[in-house]
Design a protein around this motif. Structure first.
Motif, PDB file in Angstrom:
ATOM      1  N   UNK A   3      -4.562   4.108 -13.649  1.00 43.30           N
ATOM      2  CA  UNK A   3      -3.854   3.662 -14.846  1.00 43.30           C
ATOM      3  C   UNK A   3      -2.978   2.448 -14.553  1.00 43.30           C
ATOM      4  N   UNK A   4      -2.295   2.477 -13.380  1.00 45.52           N
ATOM      5  CA  UNK A   4      -1.359   1.386 -13.100  1.00 45.52           C
ATOM      6  C   UNK A   4      -2.023   0.217 -12.389  1.00 45.52           C
ATOM      7  N   UNK A   5      -3.091   0.485 -11.637  1.00 48.78           N
ATOM      8  CA  UNK A   5      -3.821  -0.600 -10.987  1.00 48.78           C
ATOM      9  C   UNK A   5      -3.108  -1.223  -9.807  1.00 48.78           C
ATOM     10  N   UNK A   6      -2.257  -0.470  -9.132  1.00 47.73           N
ATOM     11  CA  UNK A   6      -1.609  -0.983  -7.923  1.00 47.73           C
ATOM     12  C   UNK A   6      -1.189   0.179  -7.040  1.00 47.73           C
ATOM     13  N   UNK A   7      -1.017  -0.093  -5.727  1.00 52.79           N
ATOM     14  CA  UNK A   7      -0.553   0.953  -4.814  1.00 52.79           C
ATOM     15  C   UNK A   7       0.917   0.768  -4.468  1.00 52.79           C
ATOM     16  N   UNK A   8       1.491  -0.341  -4.927  1.00 60.98           N
ATOM     17  CA  UNK A   8       2.880  -0.681  -4.641  1.00 60.98           C
ATOM     18  C   UNK A   8       3.802   0.210  -5.476  1.00 60.98           C
ATOM     19  N   UNK A   9       4.703   0.954  -4.809  1.00 62.39           N
ATOM     20  CA  UNK A   9       5.531   1.924  -5.546  1.00 62.39           C
ATOM     21  C   UNK A   9       6.391   1.243  -6.613  1.00 62.39           C
ATOM     22  N   UNK A  10       6.959   0.079  -6.291  1.00 64.50           N
ATOM     23  CA  UNK A  10       7.791  -0.618  -7.278  1.00 64.50           C
ATOM     24  C   UNK A  10       6.946  -1.076  -8.456  1.00 64.50           C
ATOM     25  N   UNK A  11       5.762  -1.613  -8.149  1.00 62.68           N
ATOM     26  CA  UNK A  11       4.886  -2.092  -9.225  1.00 62.68           C
ATOM     27  C   UNK A  11       4.403  -0.950 -10.110  1.00 62.68           C
ATOM     28  N   UNK A  12       4.164   0.212  -9.493  1.00 61.27           N
ATOM     29  CA  UNK A  12       3.719   1.374 -10.283  1.00 61.27           C
ATOM     30  C   UNK A  12       4.748   1.677 -11.362  1.00 61.27           C
ATOM     31  N   UNK A  13       6.035   1.606 -10.998  1.00 63.00           N
ATOM     32  CA  UNK A  13       7.079   1.862 -12.002  1.00 63.00           C
ATOM     33  C   UNK A  13       7.151   0.715 -12.996  1.00 63.00           C
ATOM     34  N   UNK A  14       7.055  -0.518 -12.485  1.00 61.19           N
ATOM     35  CA  UNK A  14       7.199  -1.663 -13.388  1.00 61.19           C
ATOM     36  C   UNK A  14       6.053  -1.762 -14.388  1.00 61.19           C
ATOM     37  N   UNK A  15       4.898  -1.186 -14.032  1.00 62.87           N
ATOM     38  CA  UNK A  15       3.787  -1.200 -14.983  1.00 62.87           C
ATOM     39  C   UNK A  15       3.985  -0.194 -16.119  1.00 62.87           C
ATOM     40  N   UNK A  16       4.960   0.696 -15.926  1.00 62.88           N
ATOM     41  CA  UNK A  16       5.328   1.577 -17.029  1.00 62.88           C
ATOM     42  C   UNK A  16       6.499   0.910 -17.753  1.00 62.88           C
ATOM     43  N   UNK A  17       6.997   1.537 -18.789  1.00 63.26           N
ATOM     44  CA  UNK A  17       8.147   0.966 -19.487  1.00 63.26           C
ATOM     45  C   UNK A  17       8.916   2.114 -20.117  1.00 63.26           C
ATOM     46  N   UNK A  18      10.135   1.855 -20.642  1.00 64.60           N
ATOM     47  CA  UNK A  18      10.868   2.955 -21.270  1.00 64.60           C
ATOM     48  C   UNK A  18      10.086   3.603 -22.409  1.00 64.60           C
ATOM     49  N   UNK A  19       9.119   2.861 -22.959  1.00 63.42           N
ATOM     50  CA  UNK A  19       8.391   3.394 -24.122  1.00 63.42           C
ATOM     51  C   UNK A  19       7.061   4.029 -23.753  1.00 63.42           C
ATOM     52  N   UNK A  20       6.551   3.752 -22.565  1.00 66.49           N
ATOM     53  CA  UNK A  20       5.246   4.324 -22.214  1.00 66.49           C
ATOM     54  C   UNK A  20       5.229   4.770 -20.760  1.00 66.49           C
ATOM     55  N   UNK A  21       5.577   6.029 -20.553  1.00 68.18           N
ATOM     56  CA  UNK A  21       5.454   6.621 -19.230  1.00 68.18           C
ATOM     57  C   UNK A  21       3.998   6.955 -18.998  1.00 68.18           C
ATOM     58  N   UNK A  22       3.632   6.980 -17.709  1.00 65.31           N
ATOM     59  CA  UNK A  22       2.234   7.249 -17.368  1.00 65.31           C
ATOM     60  C   UNK A  22       1.767   8.610 -17.860  1.00 65.31           C
ATOM     61  N   UNK A  23       2.653   9.580 -17.890  1.00 66.64           N
ATOM     62  CA  UNK A  23       2.240  10.948 -18.236  1.00 66.64           C
ATOM     63  C   UNK A  23       1.740  11.003 -19.676  1.00 66.64           C
ATOM     64  N   UNK A  74       0.846  -1.199   0.000  1.00 63.31           N
ATOM     65  CA  UNK A  74       0.000   0.000   0.000  1.00 63.31           C
ATOM     66  C   UNK A  74       0.882   1.250   0.000  1.00 63.31           C
ATOM     67  N   UNK A  75       2.048   1.149  -0.679  1.00 63.21           N
ATOM     68  CA  UNK A  75       3.063   2.190  -0.613  1.00 63.21           C
ATOM     69  C   UNK A  75       2.571   3.618  -0.728  1.00 63.21           C
ATOM     70  N   UNK A  76       1.883   3.934  -1.825  1.00 60.15           N
ATOM     71  CA  UNK A  76       1.520   5.329  -2.079  1.00 60.15           C
ATOM     72  C   UNK A  76       0.465   5.808  -1.076  1.00 60.15           C
TER      73      UNK A  76
END
Lengths: 369, 134
Positions: A183-203, A127-129
């Motif tokens: 958009x990311x579907x998780x509260x885990x800070x590490x998972x939030x980043x892992x759900x993004x990728x070098x090609x698709x940032x959340x912004x 529940x990081x964030x």
């Protein structure tokens, strides 16, 4: 995996370090984070702020202590440590002492869930964030207590303004974080980043996310009482606001946590919106972990420090808001905008089955994501 | 997972101890020359008149109540936010239905928000509006 567990795994086969229990690793990591990162970083941020202020106002800034004045923050800390500790006779002593403690606790505890790189996170909470929102609101409590306990008119006004402001701006901040969570579907800070990728940032996920990132940044500025929203400590009207009566080390803690909080804001913005430790368009996931972690940490810090620089740039460029303008900005601009972002993002997710603009483009061009 | 929360617990304990520790280190170094003048309340050099623990006009009382409602709403939305993506990606066709439910929930809140706005609760400077003749 969190940093203590990672280190324990790393030293498992070593003769002496292998037998150390996990909680000692945690303790070492926490002390390391506080003394090797938080304190020096806040100090250097103060130095940077003064240097940037100097540049913007066509001055030199600190340049005496050490080369280019880089050791100025150590001199400042030592000076504050040597100052006499004064508690006004009229103040409520218990609350007066409690206030910096609460502020330190709230400001520092947020660092436990900042993901600097893969495996370099103090506590990988699921529940990081959510935890981060909860502990940082403890700072507001500390400010109100400090303002009230000082028994000083300036402090009282400052504390009350801080309460109104932080409470109001908490809502756009929380809603924008919620938008990123959608958009990311998780509260885990590490998972939030892992759900993004070098090609698709959340912004870049959809247009609403871009607006949400801007709203988050503005509202977070106000939550940390940074100029142009620093009415609780408006020097020209309230002397120093809630910390008027604080001196020496107690004042230093207020100051330290202000800068520590600024970094937390930038780190959260980086995590939620700017792809965390991912480089733009360069995939380094093939590299060995030992090589990858320093690169990831550097990328993360670069993004966060760039945002921190913008924060300082804004501070020395814009004049201060008035109280009524501030409240108007929050409730009549930022809150409606953040609600629009939330609903807009939810609609986008429903319409495109959770795919963002980059993924849609890549699938149109026929590239695998 | 509980190890992670144990780390947090250790962190919080250290966080509580850190400020007294820093002050203790300072106590060994700093001077201590008490003087009644030093302990007076600072008011730009003037003698301060009365205590500042007075009845205070809490302009933002309504805003505090609104904050409470919005914050509870955000807390209720977080579980939805976590599972929203799964619904969108797994169950084809249900996406818009789920979105409609979320929109309804937020919509009810927004009606209240609009009411507070029209009523002028977000004005820091309260204006006395001309009374309408009935």
């Amino acid at each position: 995996m969190s940093l203590p567990e990672f280190l324990k795994d790393l030293f498992e086969s070593w003769p002496l370090l292998g037998s150390i229990p996990l909680w000692l690793y945690s303790l070492a990591c926490i002390l390391g984070l506080l003394f090797l990162f938080l304190f020096p970083f806040a100090g250097i941020a103060v130095y940077l702020e003064r240097k940037i202020a100097g540049d913007i106002q066509a001055r030199i800034g600190p340049n005496v202590v050490g080369p280019y004045g880089i050791l100025q923050w150590i001199a400042d800390a030592l000076k504050l440590l040597l100052k006499e500790d004064i508690i006004p006779a009229a103040a409520d002593k218990k609350l007066f002492i409690l206030s910096p403690m609460l502020i330190f606790l709230g400001g520092a505890a947020a660092y436990a869930v900042i993901p600097f790189a893969e495996n370099v996170i103090l506590a990988n909470l699921n529940i990081g964030i959510f935890y981060l929102i909860a502990v940082t609101s403890m700072v507001a409590l500390g400010l109100i207590l400090g303002g009230w306990a000082s028994n000083n008119k300036w402090s009282l006004l400052g504390g009350m303004r801080a309460a109104a402001q932080i409470v109001s701006f908490e809502i756009p901040v929380a809603l924008c974080i919620l938008t990123a969570v959608l958009v990311t579907g998780t509260l885990d800070m590490t998972q939030i980043i892992k759900n993004q990728s070098p090609y698709s940032w959340n912004i870049f996920h959809n247009p609403f996310m871009f607006i949400a990132a801007c709203v988050y940044y503005i509202a977070a500025l106000a939550e940390a009482n940074r100029t142009p929203f620093d009415i609780p400590e408006a020097d020209s009207e309230l002397v120093s606001g809630y910390n008027t009566e604080y001196s020496g080390m107690r004042f230093a803690i207020f100051f330290l946590i202000e800068y520590a909080e600024c970094f937390v804001i930038c780190a959260v913005a980086t995590t939620l919106f700017l792809g965390g430790w991912y480089l733009p368009f360069i995939d380094i996931s093939g590299l060995a972990l030992g090589l990858r972690i320093p690169i990831e940490a550097m990328v993360f810090m670069t993004k966060a420090v760039c945002l921190l620089f913008v924060m300082m740039w804004i501070r020395w460029t814009l004049p201060r808001y008035r109280v009524d303008q501030l409240m108007k900005l929050c409730w009549e601009v930022l809150v409606p905008f953040s609600f629009a972002c939330l609903l807009g993002t939810a609609f986008w997710m429903a319409l495109f089955k959770g795919k963002g603009i980059p993924e849609l483009i890549y699938s149109l061009l026929g590239w695998g994501s | 997972m509980y190890t992670q929360f144990a780390t947090i617990l250790i962190f919080l304990i250290i966080g509580v101890c850190m400020v007294p520790l820093i002050l203790l280190v300072g106590k060994l170094l700093r001077p201590h020359n008490p003087d009644p003048k030093k302990l007076t309340t600072y008011e730009c050099g003037e003698e301060s008149v009365g205590s500042s623990w007075v009845q205070f006009n809490l302009r933002f009382y309504v805003i505090a109540i609104l904050f409470l409602i919005f914050d509870v709403e955000v807390i209720l939305m977080f579980p939805v936010g976590v599972t929203f993506r799964q619904w969108m990606t797994s169950q084809a066709g249900k996406g818009l239905l789920v979105f409609a439910e979320v929109a309804l929930f937020i919509g009810i809140l927004l009606i209240g928000f609009a009411y507070a706005w029209v009523k002028g609760d977000f004005e820091w400077i309260k204006t006395i509006r001309p009374q309408k003749k009935s």
